[in-house]
Design an enzyme around this catalytic site. Sequence first.
Site, short mmCIF file in Angstrom:
data_model
loop_
_atom_site.label_atom_id
_atom_site.label_comp_id
_atom_site.label_asym_id
_atom_site.label_seq_id
_atom_site.Cartn_x
_atom_site.Cartn_y
_atom_site.Cartn_z
CG HIS A 100 9.89 -12.03 -79.83
ND1 HIS A 100 8.60 -11.89 -79.04
CD2 HIS A 100 9.81 -13.08 -80.19
CE1 HIS A 100 8.26 -12.88 -79.22
NE2 HIS A 100 8.96 -13.74 -79.97
CG ASP A 102 6.89 -8.07 -79.39
OD1 ASP A 102 7.97 -8.92 -79.38
OD2 ASP A 102 6.32 -8.11 -80.57
CG ASP A 132 6.35 -16.70 -79.09
OD1 ASP A 132 7.49 -16.23 -79.11
OD2 ASP A 132 5.43 -16.44 -79.66
CD GLU A 166 8.75 -12.57 -83.50
OE1 GLU A 166 8.77 -13.34 -84.46
OE2 GLU A 166 7.77 -12.55 -82.71
#
Length: 438
Positions: A100, A102, A132, A166
């Site tokens: 993802h 974001d 992440d 996400e």
Amino acid sequence: MATSSDLKQTLGDLNRDSFVPLLSKLIGESKYVQNNPPQLIPQEDRVVKHVLDSLLPYSTTTGGGPLIINHVTYFPGRGNVIIEYPGTQPGKILSFVGCHMDVVTADPNDWEFDPFSLGICGDELRGRGTTDCLGHVALVTELMKKLGETKPKLKSTVVVVLIANEENSAITGVGVDALVKDGLLNKLKDGPLFWIDTADKQPCIGTGGMIPWKLHVTGKLFHSGLAHKAINPLELAMDALKEIQTRFYRDFPPHTKEQVYGFATPSTMKPTQWSYPGGGINQIPAECTVSGDVRLTPFYNVKDVMEKLQEYVDDINENIEKLECRGPVSKYVLPDENLRGSLTISFDEAMSGVACDLNSRGFHVLCKATEEIVGHVKPYSITGSLPLIRELQEEGFDVQTAGYGLMKVYHAKNEYCLFSDMAQGFRVFASIIAQLED
């Protein structure tokens, strides 16, 4: 067709001189893709731009290569990207999904380095999103770039799906939920789907469901020196929540399958936030709200838990005079005034956890690749939550999850990843593709 060893040799190793500059551009956008609405709404197309700049020279869009690229946007500036390297055998497919674009928020004042620019210290690559999940965005982009450059002849079609939105479910219809609704991922059912958004280089075979809840507590405001004339909502919240948690752990105890899947914790129900309208230190307030979440192992049903929590609250309201309290004047009923304290529970959007199929081809391929490249394989499970993968599994997808960041800095300050871990991830992907050619 390329043999397994030939294909792995063709794809080779992760090119640091290409990966790090791309990741640097992505981390440079991390300030603008923080996801915490309504204050912070990410603009994922800022990340998409760099991905497209890297891949378009190898795409059918420019006539320069085999990659088929589809930039799918449901809200302005908030795109998803589907990248496809076509194989020769119809219906033979594998996919890497879930990276993802974001990130969670970061306060530079709390960090030892700038979260919004890539810092490099030997093997460490530092910044918000390195683990992440912008590090994985860069990683799978490099994989597709290498396929576009080298053009190996594959039986399998290889698909990468980069997603928006996400990290927060307050706004829907933006990311993977919309892609699934529009049928854009349907053909991925024909092969294993690897959701790349976990950590520590091992197969993550189980995730938790999440039920965000709010417990609103109503009492009676009064002077704190006359506590017998008040109903203290703060005390009521504490006592009621203790009773709710006691009942939850009785009804949803550790499940026998949690040991099989290696879950670090059983299901939990706990508070994480507390708010009240304000007032003087000598005022017992009229109300307060306690918020938190349930993290539920996938062997329990989210709907059943929500119904039970509502049942607990209804029963406490009906029998509030029986609730344990905190001293001679900490009462939750004032009979002379015909007043009773009360609780109301509400829920935000919930999601279900997933237990991956341990007998599937995708799982065995991922384990073999991990053992080959990392040197050992030790699948694990956590009650962290990933969006939609349970629904994908229920619709017939062979969902497996993995990731190559570091769990210890997930959603934490001073986030970083290791280039060496990402390089192993690249080789795991190459091994997966090669195995699925056989």
